[in-house]
Design a protein around this motif. Sequence first.
Motif, PDB file in Angstrom:
ATOM      1  N   ASP A  57      -9.740 -52.864 -27.453  1.00 13.05           N
ATOM      2  CA  ASP A  57     -10.913 -52.137 -26.962  1.00 13.05           C
ATOM      3  C   ASP A  57     -11.376 -52.312 -25.329  1.00 13.05           C
ATOM      4  O   ASP A  57     -12.331 -51.523 -24.989  1.00 13.05           O
ATOM      5  N   SER A  58     -10.966 -53.364 -24.899  1.00 14.33           N
ATOM      6  CA  SER A  58     -11.490 -53.638 -23.423  1.00 14.33           C
ATOM      7  C   SER A  58     -10.613 -54.319 -22.712  1.00 14.33           C
ATOM      8  O   SER A  58     -10.006 -55.340 -23.132  1.00 14.33           O
ATOM      9  N   VAL A  59     -10.351 -53.983 -21.381  1.00 14.50           N
ATOM     10  CA  VAL A  59      -9.444 -54.713 -20.630  1.00 14.50           C
ATOM     11  C   VAL A  59     -10.216 -55.012 -19.222  1.00 14.50           C
ATOM     12  O   VAL A  59     -10.448 -54.019 -18.432  1.00 14.50           O
ATOM     13  N   TRP A  60     -10.147 -56.197 -19.146  1.00 13.97           N
ATOM     14  CA  TRP A  60     -10.849 -56.783 -17.808  1.00 13.97           C
ATOM     15  C   TRP A  60      -9.556 -57.061 -16.774  1.00 13.97           C
ATOM     16  O   TRP A  60      -8.835 -57.944 -17.206  1.00 13.97           O
ATOM     17  N   GLY A  61      -9.801 -56.783 -15.699  1.00 11.93           N
ATOM     18  CA  GLY A  61      -8.885 -57.120 -14.707  1.00 11.93           C
ATOM     19  C   GLY A  61      -9.324 -58.092 -13.683  1.00 11.93           C
ATOM     20  O   GLY A  61     -10.558 -57.998 -13.189  1.00 11.93           O
ATOM     21  N   VAL A  62      -8.825 -59.218 -13.467  1.00  7.33           N
ATOM     22  CA  VAL A  62      -9.284 -60.442 -12.459  1.00  7.33           C
ATOM     23  C   VAL A  62      -8.740 -60.213 -11.142  1.00  7.33           C
ATOM     24  O   VAL A  62      -7.414 -60.272 -10.963  1.00  7.33           O
ATOM     25  N   MET A  63      -9.522 -60.075 -10.277  1.00  2.82           N
ATOM     26  CA  MET A  63      -8.650 -59.817  -8.707  1.00  2.82           C
ATOM     27  C   MET A  63      -9.748 -60.824  -7.598  1.00  2.82           C
ATOM     28  O   MET A  63     -10.633 -60.664  -7.760  1.00  2.82           O
ATOM     29  N   LYS A  64      -9.070 -61.407  -6.774  1.00  2.00           N
ATOM     30  CA  LYS A  64      -9.627 -61.808  -5.445  1.00  2.00           C
ATOM     31  C   LYS A  64     -10.063 -60.515  -4.602  1.00  2.00           C
ATOM     32  O   LYS A  64      -9.388 -59.605  -4.776  1.00  2.00           O
ATOM     33  N   VAL A  65     -10.892 -60.848  -3.846  1.00  3.18           N
ATOM     34  CA  VAL A  65     -11.251 -60.012  -2.698  1.00  3.18           C
ATOM     35  C   VAL A  65     -10.177 -59.690  -1.693  1.00  3.18           C
ATOM     36  O   VAL A  65     -10.598 -59.052  -0.634  1.00  3.18           O
ATOM     37  N   TYR A  66      -9.390 -60.702  -1.458  1.00  2.00           N
ATOM     38  CA  TYR A  66      -8.352 -60.655  -0.621  1.00  2.00           C
ATOM     39  C   TYR A  66      -6.883 -60.880  -1.851  1.00  2.00           C
ATOM     40  O   TYR A  66      -6.970 -60.984  -2.934  1.00  2.00           O
ATOM     41  N   THR A  67      -5.846 -60.730  -0.842  1.00  2.00           N
ATOM     42  CA  THR A  67      -4.454 -60.844  -1.786  1.00  2.00           C
ATOM     43  C   THR A  67      -3.826 -62.266  -1.503  1.00  2.00           C
ATOM     44  O   THR A  67      -3.791 -62.483  -0.427  1.00  2.00           O
ATOM     45  N   THR A  68      -3.313 -62.587  -2.503  1.00  2.91           N
ATOM     46  CA  THR A  68      -2.425 -63.748  -2.478  1.00  2.91           C
ATOM     47  C   THR A  68      -1.135 -63.728  -3.130  1.00  2.91           C
ATOM     48  O   THR A  68      -0.998 -63.233  -4.182  1.00  2.91           O
ATOM     49  N   ALA A 114     -13.172 -58.024 -12.582  1.00  2.00           N
ATOM     50  CA  ALA A 114     -13.977 -59.233 -12.150  1.00  2.00           C
ATOM     51  C   ALA A 114     -13.528 -59.727 -10.692  1.00  2.00           C
ATOM     52  O   ALA A 114     -12.223 -60.130 -10.634  1.00  2.00           O
ATOM     53  N   LEU A 115     -14.242 -59.423  -9.482  1.00  2.09           N
ATOM     54  CA  LEU A 115     -13.817 -59.920  -8.275  1.00  2.09           C
ATOM     55  C   LEU A 115     -14.266 -61.237  -7.967  1.00  2.09           C
ATOM     56  O   LEU A 115     -15.505 -61.562  -8.034  1.00  2.09           O
ATOM     57  N   THR A 116     -13.299 -61.915  -7.514  1.00  2.00           N
ATOM     58  CA  THR A 116     -13.629 -63.552  -7.331  1.00  2.00           C
ATOM     59  C   THR A 116     -13.380 -63.777  -5.796  1.00  2.00           C
ATOM     60  O   THR A 116     -12.723 -62.965  -5.063  1.00  2.00           O
ATOM     61  N   LYS A 117     -14.147 -64.587  -5.431  1.00  2.00           N
ATOM     62  CA  LYS A 117     -13.791 -65.395  -3.981  1.00  2.00           C
ATOM     63  C   LYS A 117     -14.516 -64.629  -2.926  1.00  2.00           C
ATOM     64  O   LYS A 117     -13.924 -64.599  -1.925  1.00  2.00           O
ATOM     65  N   GLU A 151     -14.366 -49.908 -12.478  1.00  2.00           N
ATOM     66  CA  GLU A 151     -15.882 -50.506 -12.176  1.00  2.00           C
ATOM     67  C   GLU A 151     -15.794 -52.121 -12.102  1.00  2.00           C
ATOM     68  O   GLU A 151     -15.163 -52.794 -12.661  1.00  2.00           O
ATOM     69  N   ILE A 152     -16.700 -52.378 -11.249  1.00  2.00           N
ATOM     70  CA  ILE A 152     -17.164 -53.871 -11.348  1.00  2.00           C
ATOM     71  C   ILE A 152     -18.066 -54.287 -12.179  1.00  2.00           C
ATOM     72  O   ILE A 152     -18.890 -53.824 -12.611  1.00  2.00           O
ATOM     73  N   GLY A 153     -17.551 -55.248 -12.947  1.00  2.00           N
ATOM     74  CA  GLY A 153     -18.130 -56.015 -13.980  1.00  2.00           C
ATOM     75  C   GLY A 153     -19.011 -57.329 -13.755  1.00  2.00           C
ATOM     76  O   GLY A 153     -19.997 -57.616 -14.110  1.00  2.00           O
ATOM     77  N   ILE A 154     -18.040 -57.920 -12.993  1.00  2.00           N
ATOM     78  CA  ILE A 154     -18.513 -59.467 -12.620  1.00  2.00           C
ATOM     79  C   ILE A 154     -18.069 -59.878 -11.264  1.00  2.00           C
ATOM     80  O   ILE A 154     -17.105 -59.330 -10.639  1.00  2.00           O
ATOM     81  N   VAL A 155     -18.893 -60.312 -10.422  1.00  2.00           N
ATOM     82  CA  VAL A 155     -18.477 -60.920  -9.092  1.00  2.00           C
ATOM     83  C   VAL A 155     -18.666 -62.392  -8.902  1.00  2.00           C
ATOM     84  O   VAL A 155     -19.719 -63.256  -9.610  1.00  2.00           O
ATOM     85  N   SER A 156     -17.839 -63.039  -8.203  1.00  2.00           N
ATOM     86  CA  SER A 156     -17.882 -64.797  -8.315  1.00  2.00           C
ATOM     87  C   SER A 156     -17.862 -64.870  -6.713  1.00  2.00           C
ATOM     88  O   SER A 156     -17.182 -64.329  -5.869  1.00  2.00           O
TER      89      SER A 156
END
Length: 293
Positions: free
Chosen positions: A127-138, A195-198, A275-280
Amino acid sequence: IGPAYSDKAARTGIRALELLKLERFEKHFRIECAKYNKMFAAAGTEILDLDVEWEKQKEAALYLQSYVKDTVLTVNKALKEGKNVLFEGAQGTFLDIDHGTYPFVTSSNTTSGGACTGAGVSPKHIDSVWGVMKVYTTRVGEGPFPTELKCQIGEDLAIIGGEVGATTGRARRCGWFDAVASNYSCMINGVDKLALTKVDVLDTFDELLICTAYDVNGVVTKDMPTDSEDLTIVKPIYETMPGWNSKTSDITDYNDLPIEAKNYINRLAELVESEIGIVSVGPNRAQTFEVNC
């Protein structure tokens, strides 16, 4: 992992349930070990001593037996009881055997659909899918990487971000955020929230580039090429945004981020259509916060 999946597809793989039936496990193991010894001998590499190797496998099986369960029943029972079940995917979208940058991929489905086939649950339960991404690419290892920075900036990203492969210890290749690839990833995974990290890794850069399209032999596209060879020749088309040049690792609330950081984050969300849900802003739990905006 490739040989293991090859055995699975060939219907000769050893399954975890066999650890519970040592006589059956030993028979199967010896057949497979003998088969591989023929391969090793043909390749001129060291062959295995079946008796010695079986004793190792037997010891491992006896240790692991109490942990072997029918997880399909376990998970579906939990769902039927109304419990929350969280599936965590390993590796990134572009390592998916079907949807990744083939042949530079792993041997399994790393996209969200893999939760259904891997865990044995119906898609209707997701019922919900969260994508985890850095704010740059590796990227770790070989394969096409359109926004890779083979310069000081790329090295700086790697050093500041501590970009070393968690499993292999290999250095990660670094580059600017690739919105084309990320949009494709969000699409095939059905990402609801990001969830946008770093974010803190970008604290010292005067300006930030975002790849918004590809130039493939003179043709500009925002669609992800299906052919990995095309990805090796694309020229990334960038837009530039100002950096924030201030420390963010002490921030614990999204609203306290510099306006430039929020503008950058919101632009990424717009480009990947999520949509942004989490920021790290760091590796600690206190440096990860929800976004309510």
